[in-house]
Design a protein around this motif. Structure first.
Motif, PDB file in Angstrom:
ATOM      1  N   HIS A   1     -17.598  46.359  25.972  1.00  0.00           N
ATOM      2  CA  HIS A   1     -17.192  45.001  25.885  1.00  0.00           C
ATOM      3  C   HIS A   1     -18.263  44.187  26.706  1.00  0.00           C
ATOM      4  O   HIS A   1     -19.017  44.485  27.367  1.00  0.00           O
ATOM      5  CB  HIS A   1     -15.624  44.709  26.526  1.00  0.00           C
ATOM      6  CG  HIS A   1     -15.632  45.175  27.796  1.00  0.00           C
ATOM      7  ND1 HIS A   1     -14.852  45.992  28.330  1.00  0.00           N
ATOM      8  CD2 HIS A   1     -16.148  44.447  28.972  1.00  0.00           C
ATOM      9  CE1 HIS A   1     -14.936  46.101  29.763  1.00  0.00           C
ATOM     10  NE2 HIS A   1     -15.601  45.288  30.075  1.00  0.00           N
TER      11      HIS A   1
ATOM     12  N   HIS B   1     -10.050  45.487  25.221  1.00  0.00           N
ATOM     13  CA  HIS B   1     -10.950  44.067  25.000  1.00  0.00           C
ATOM     14  C   HIS B   1     -12.189  44.208  24.746  1.00  0.00           C
ATOM     15  O   HIS B   1     -12.720  45.212  25.507  1.00  0.00           O
ATOM     16  CB  HIS B   1     -10.786  43.164  26.311  1.00  0.00           C
ATOM     17  CG  HIS B   1     -11.144  43.835  27.425  1.00  0.00           C
ATOM     18  ND1 HIS B   1     -10.408  44.762  28.341  1.00  0.00           N
ATOM     19  CD2 HIS B   1     -12.407  43.643  28.223  1.00  0.00           C
ATOM     20  CE1 HIS B   1     -10.889  44.995  29.362  1.00  0.00           C
ATOM     21  NE2 HIS B   1     -12.085  44.393  29.245  1.00  0.00           N
TER      22      HIS B   1
ATOM     23  N   HIS C   1     -21.319  40.530  32.442  1.00  0.00           N
ATOM     24  CA  HIS C   1     -21.597  42.101  32.275  1.00  0.00           C
ATOM     25  C   HIS C   1     -21.255  42.657  30.968  1.00  0.00           C
ATOM     26  O   HIS C   1     -20.635  41.717  30.162  1.00  0.00           O
ATOM     27  CB  HIS C   1     -20.834  42.864  33.280  1.00  0.00           C
ATOM     28  CG  HIS C   1     -19.193  43.238  33.075  1.00  0.00           C
ATOM     29  ND1 HIS C   1     -18.475  42.209  33.916  1.00  0.00           N
ATOM     30  CD2 HIS C   1     -18.620  43.792  32.271  1.00  0.00           C
ATOM     31  CE1 HIS C   1     -17.286  42.479  33.328  1.00  0.00           C
ATOM     32  NE2 HIS C   1     -17.243  43.672  32.640  1.00  0.00           N
TER      33      HIS C   1
ATOM     34  N   ASN D   1     -20.276  46.272  29.171  1.00  0.00           N
ATOM     35  CA  ASN D   1     -19.514  47.534  29.572  1.00  0.00           C
ATOM     36  C   ASN D   1     -19.526  48.760  28.485  1.00  0.00           C
ATOM     37  O   ASN D   1     -19.671  48.353  27.267  1.00  0.00           O
ATOM     38  CB  ASN D   1     -17.962  47.155  29.419  1.00  0.00           C
ATOM     39  CG  ASN D   1     -17.081  48.304  29.560  1.00  0.00           C
ATOM     40  OD1 ASN D   1     -16.861  49.145  28.496  1.00  0.00           O
ATOM     41  ND2 ASN D   1     -16.368  48.818  30.696  1.00  0.00           N
TER      42      ASN D   1
ATOM     43  N   TYR E   1     -19.496  49.199  38.662  1.00  0.00           N
ATOM     44  CA  TYR E   1     -20.362  48.239  38.372  1.00  0.00           C
ATOM     45  C   TYR E   1     -21.842  48.414  38.748  1.00  0.00           C
ATOM     46  O   TYR E   1     -22.031  48.179  39.953  1.00  0.00           O
ATOM     47  CB  TYR E   1     -20.044  46.655  38.612  1.00  0.00           C
ATOM     48  CG  TYR E   1     -18.682  46.118  37.724  1.00  0.00           C
ATOM     49  CD1 TYR E   1     -17.394  46.883  38.046  1.00  0.00           C
ATOM     50  CD2 TYR E   1     -18.697  45.414  36.540  1.00  0.00           C
ATOM     51  CE1 TYR E   1     -16.283  46.429  37.496  1.00  0.00           C
ATOM     52  CE2 TYR E   1     -17.244  44.964  36.192  1.00  0.00           C
ATOM     53  CZ  TYR E   1     -16.318  45.357  36.413  1.00  0.00           C
ATOM     54  OH  TYR E   1     -15.314  45.007  35.831  1.00  0.00           O
TER      55      TYR E   1
ATOM     56  N   GLU F   1     -21.033  47.748  33.562  1.00  0.00           N
ATOM     57  CA  GLU F   1     -19.982  48.189  33.813  1.00  0.00           C
ATOM     58  C   GLU F   1     -19.752  49.671  33.225  1.00  0.00           C
ATOM     59  O   GLU F   1     -20.038  49.497  31.976  1.00  0.00           O
ATOM     60  CB  GLU F   1     -18.834  47.581  33.515  1.00  0.00           C
ATOM     61  CG  GLU F   1     -17.368  47.999  34.130  1.00  0.00           C
ATOM     62  CD  GLU F   1     -16.187  47.326  33.772  1.00  0.00           C
ATOM     63  OE1 GLU F   1     -16.198  46.417  32.526  1.00  0.00           O
ATOM     64  OE2 GLU F   1     -15.147  47.613  34.340  1.00  0.00           O
TER      65      GLU F   1
HETATM   66 FE   LIG Z   1     -15.434  44.767  32.051  1.00  0.00          FE
END
Ligand SMILES: [Fe+2]
Length: 333
Positions: free
Chosen positions: A152, A200, A221, A223, A262, A272
């Motif tokens: 994400h 998400h 960020h 992920n 992270y 992340e």
């Molecule tokens: Fe995240």
């Protein structure tokens, strides 16, 4: 199973790749190959390309000065779904251009279309990723991709309503839940949007009241999801051994129950790595949950000064005030 409707794009779109522009090629190689343990699929003086699964390229670093995301690729199921997206973009007067053959090769896709998304992020649509035959050579067992996509993106914004509407109107994104977290004297509201079974694919963060966005980059960020807890813990250990700074050490989010850390990337935004994030069961899921903290536990900054803590979360107020004067691009009105 991911739910699909004939007139909805929900379940038909997933994060495909990220293209990063950086001068710090050696540092990025160290982070992604030795640290996260990805498969280095291609390397030349101007480019690094990494695999995490059968796709030929998933994370691409191209030499350039911005130290930012250059593009995010969205994989679309088929030409019909792509046509629906193109129609919606056209209806809103959003200009779309076709990528060149050279650009497609760089991204590891057959062809793609690009448009300027929220906050100026180039969003790139494609239906056919190039696939690799070579067995994966990684320091980790696997990353979770498939129907959930690559991972994400979390984006800070001063136009959260427009950004939310953008993802809902163009991609039929669904709101999974929200988190509000007090931060540096302000309240940060985060909305979590899913495009498919992944809880998400997009998180949208904004300060309540006076809107400030102190994050320099187009996303705060990105992920990736590790397959096992061993993968997560071993990657954490390797990154620490390499001297990489943890923006937030291991912790757990309350909404998707993801355990993650992270790491600060060479370009200044965060990456992340997570594990065990829940998939949404559409039947009965209501987007009413509103959590009052980003983390159940952990996620402490490695450098725990107040300034640093705010800095890695959302930057400090001085930078925020500067950004507050800068117009933010939105493709929809
Ligand atoms: Fe995240």
């Amino acid at each position: 199973m991911t739910e699909k409707h004939p007139h909805s794009l929900f379940g038909a779109v997933r994060m495909g790749y990220v293209l990063i522009e950086s001068e710090k090629i050696d540092e990025w190689r160290r982070l992604l190959k030795q640290g996260l343990g990805m498969h280095l699929a291609h390397e030349d003086s101007a480019t690094l390309a990494f695999r995490v699964d059968e796709h030929a390229r998933r994370v691409i670093v191209a030499r350039g000065p911005s130290e930012d995301f250059a593009a995010a690729g969205l994989q679309v199921d088929d030409g019909q779904a792509l046509g629906v997206i193109m129609g919606r973009l056209r209806d809103r007067g959003i200009a779309v251009e076709a990528g060149t053959e050279e650009e497609s090769t760089l991204r590891g896709v057959k062809s793609f279309y690009r448009f300027k998304g929220p906050k100026g992020m180039a969003l790139e649509l494609y239906t056919e990723p190039l696939l690799a035959d070579e067995p994966l050579n990684m320091l980790t067992s696997a990353f979770v991709t498939g129907a959930s996509g690559l991972g994400h993106l979390a984006i800070t914004t001063r136009l959260p309503e427009k950004m939310l509407r953008f993802w809902q109107e163009i991609f039929d994104a669904r709101l999974s839940d929200r988190i509000s977290q007090p931060m540096g004297g302000a309240m940060l509201d985060i909305s979590f949007l899913r495009l498919n079974e992944r809880h998400h694919s997009i998180a949208i963060a904004a300060t309540r009241g006076l809107r400030i966005d102190p994050i320099r980059t187009k996303a705060q960020h990105f992920n990736l999801l590790a397959a096992t807890m061993d993968d997560l813990v071993n990657a954490y250990g390797r990154l620490r051994d390499l001297g990489c700074e943890m923006a937030h050490e291991i912790g757990q989010h309350p909404n998707d129950r993801e355990v993650s850390f992270y790491v600060l990337t060479p370009s200044g935004f965060e990456l992340e790595l997570g594990w065990d994030a829940l998939k949404v069961e559409e039947a009965g899921w209501k987007p009413t949950a509103h959590y009052n903290a980003i983390s159940l536990w952990g996620h402490r900054p490695q450098r725990a000064s107040l300034l640093r803590g705010i800095g890695t979360h959302l930057g400090n107020a001085v930078r925020g005030a500067k950004n507050a004067l800068r117009p933010e691009y939105s493709p929809i009105r």
